[in-house]
Design a protein around this motif. Sequence first.
Motif, PDB file in Angstrom:
ATOM      1  N   UNK A  19      26.452  50.190  45.869  1.00 12.56           N
ATOM      2  CA  UNK A  19      26.120  49.026  46.699  1.00 12.56           C
ATOM      3  C   UNK A  19      26.593  49.298  48.126  1.00 12.56           C
ATOM      4  N   UNK A  20      25.682  49.279  49.072  1.00 12.25           N
ATOM      5  CA  UNK A  20      26.064  49.483  50.465  1.00 12.25           C
ATOM      6  C   UNK A  20      26.386  50.916  50.823  1.00 12.25           C
ATOM      7  N   UNK A  21      25.852  51.857  50.051  1.00 15.92           N
ATOM      8  CA  UNK A  21      26.082  53.259  50.365  1.00 15.92           C
ATOM      9  C   UNK A  21      25.393  53.690  51.644  1.00 15.92           C
TER      10      UNK A  21
ATOM     11  N   UNK B 108      17.945  55.526  48.365  1.00 17.91           N
ATOM     12  CA  UNK B 108      17.835  56.990  48.299  1.00 17.91           C
ATOM     13  C   UNK B 108      16.412  57.414  47.948  1.00 17.91           C
ATOM     14  N   UNK B 109      15.824  56.727  46.973  1.00 19.91           N
ATOM     15  CA  UNK B 109      14.437  57.013  46.587  1.00 19.91           C
ATOM     16  C   UNK B 109      13.495  56.738  47.753  1.00 19.91           C
TER      17      UNK B 109
ATOM     18  N   UNK C 187      16.597  44.830  58.248  1.00 22.12           N
ATOM     19  CA  UNK C 187      17.626  44.311  57.349  1.00 22.12           C
ATOM     20  C   UNK C 187      17.087  44.406  55.936  1.00 22.12           C
ATOM     21  N   UNK C 188      17.614  45.305  55.132  1.00 23.04           N
ATOM     22  CA  UNK C 188      17.139  45.464  53.762  1.00 23.04           C
ATOM     23  C   UNK C 188      17.682  44.344  52.878  1.00 23.04           C
ATOM     24  N   UNK C 189      16.983  44.087  51.768  1.00 21.03           N
ATOM     25  CA  UNK C 189      17.405  43.035  50.848  1.00 21.03           C
ATOM     26  C   UNK C 189      16.845  43.316  49.456  1.00 21.03           C
ATOM     27  N   UNK C 190      17.010  42.362  48.554  1.00 22.09           N
ATOM     28  CA  UNK C 190      16.728  42.603  47.141  1.00 22.09           C
ATOM     29  C   UNK C 190      15.249  42.747  46.818  1.00 22.09           C
TER      30      UNK C 190
ATOM     31  N   UNK D 215      20.918  42.146  48.136  1.00 20.20           N
ATOM     32  CA  UNK D 215      21.149  43.465  48.729  1.00 20.20           C
ATOM     33  C   UNK D 215      20.248  44.505  48.078  1.00 20.20           C
ATOM     34  N   UNK D 216      19.830  45.485  48.869  1.00 24.74           N
ATOM     35  CA  UNK D 216      19.112  46.645  48.349  1.00 24.74           C
ATOM     36  C   UNK D 216      20.142  47.644  47.847  1.00 24.74           C
ATOM     37  N   UNK D 217      20.035  48.058  46.568  1.00 22.31           N
ATOM     38  CA  UNK D 217      21.052  48.974  46.061  1.00 22.31           C
ATOM     39  C   UNK D 217      20.811  50.391  46.562  1.00 22.31           C
TER      40      UNK D 217
END
Length: 374
Positions: free
Chosen positions: A31-33, A243-244, A53-56, A236-238
């Motif tokens: 989370x938040x990497x 990464x993908x 701003x990324x999100x779910x 949040x975007x995990x």
Amino acid sequence: MEFRDLKSQYLKYKKEIDIAINNVLMNADFIGGKEVKVLEDRLAEYVDVKYCISCANGTEAMTLLMMAWDIKEGDAVFAPDFTFFSTGEIVSFCGATPIFVDVDNVTFNMDTIKLVEAIEKVIEEGKLKPKVIIPVDLFGLPANHIEIIKIAKKYDLLVLEDAAQGFGGSINGKRACSFGDAATTSFFPAKPLGCYGDGGAIFTNDDNLAKLLNSLKVHGKGESKYDNVRIGVNSRLDTIQAAVLNVKLTAFIEHELEDVNQIYKIYNEKLNGVVETPIIPEGYISSFAQYTIKLPDKYIRDKIQLRLKEIGIPSMVYYVKPMHKQEAFSKMKFNEEDFVVTNKLCDTVLSLPMHPYLSKNDVIEVCDAISAIL
């Protein structure tokens, strides 16, 4: 044949994707990497805005904007009648009233003349306060944002560009997700840029709005997530999805957008004079979330879809039901004469296989099958 072939995409970029995911697993920073910040910066640069701003997911991206703009009961929000449910859902979710607007028969996007009529009607009735326009970049084609922005300025309205399907599209070189006061997109796997789960993002040039959104998406945080200065959500975007997406964004920029537009040209050439094919206005580029044809009536549309299925060719109907006919909005009163185009489209549209890994022979096979059925 796949309608949207994510398997071929993965096989092409398997090494890069596997390494990206493994790096997250090894770092255990789920989370938040760092991959999330890298993605946000790359997306903002590609779209040419100050903030991403990324999100779910894409729905929560729009919901966060409704929260940030304090849209509430008594407010009117204008959205197209021919689109996915979430565009209207997020309006009702915050207590406001969605006002559905018919669409253009050629582009499938919000009809700007009917938009003005809808705004004027709300003002004349005096029961609701017009607040926001949500144009949708349907099937990958940007809405008529130039005219919509003029209308918004005239009536002092905010514009939220719903680019869930439109990432990569453009008007005269200006990319989707850069129009209006803010824009949102979705990273649902089947979208032009999709992850391997859910994900979404918001784009804006507004410093204060960006700061507020970054607070709202993490429980209304202040200086930290344990300093809560307002009521927010958990959206949040995990890191694995980021990464993908970083791998897939490179592929999208390098060739995928160009590839789907080449496939569009082959489709149009082979289906010319057979069915009504998509028309892309001059100066516009579509990212072709869908390639959608129009048939004369529902009987022929359904007949073609059934025959295609029998020979192993997938197709989809987007959308079988207009927004104003969804049961969730059944308490609202509508005049069917206001939705003539949408009602007809729901009975006559058919989306064919469309993705960057579709071969020319596959396209020809689909077109030959449709010609033979007709």
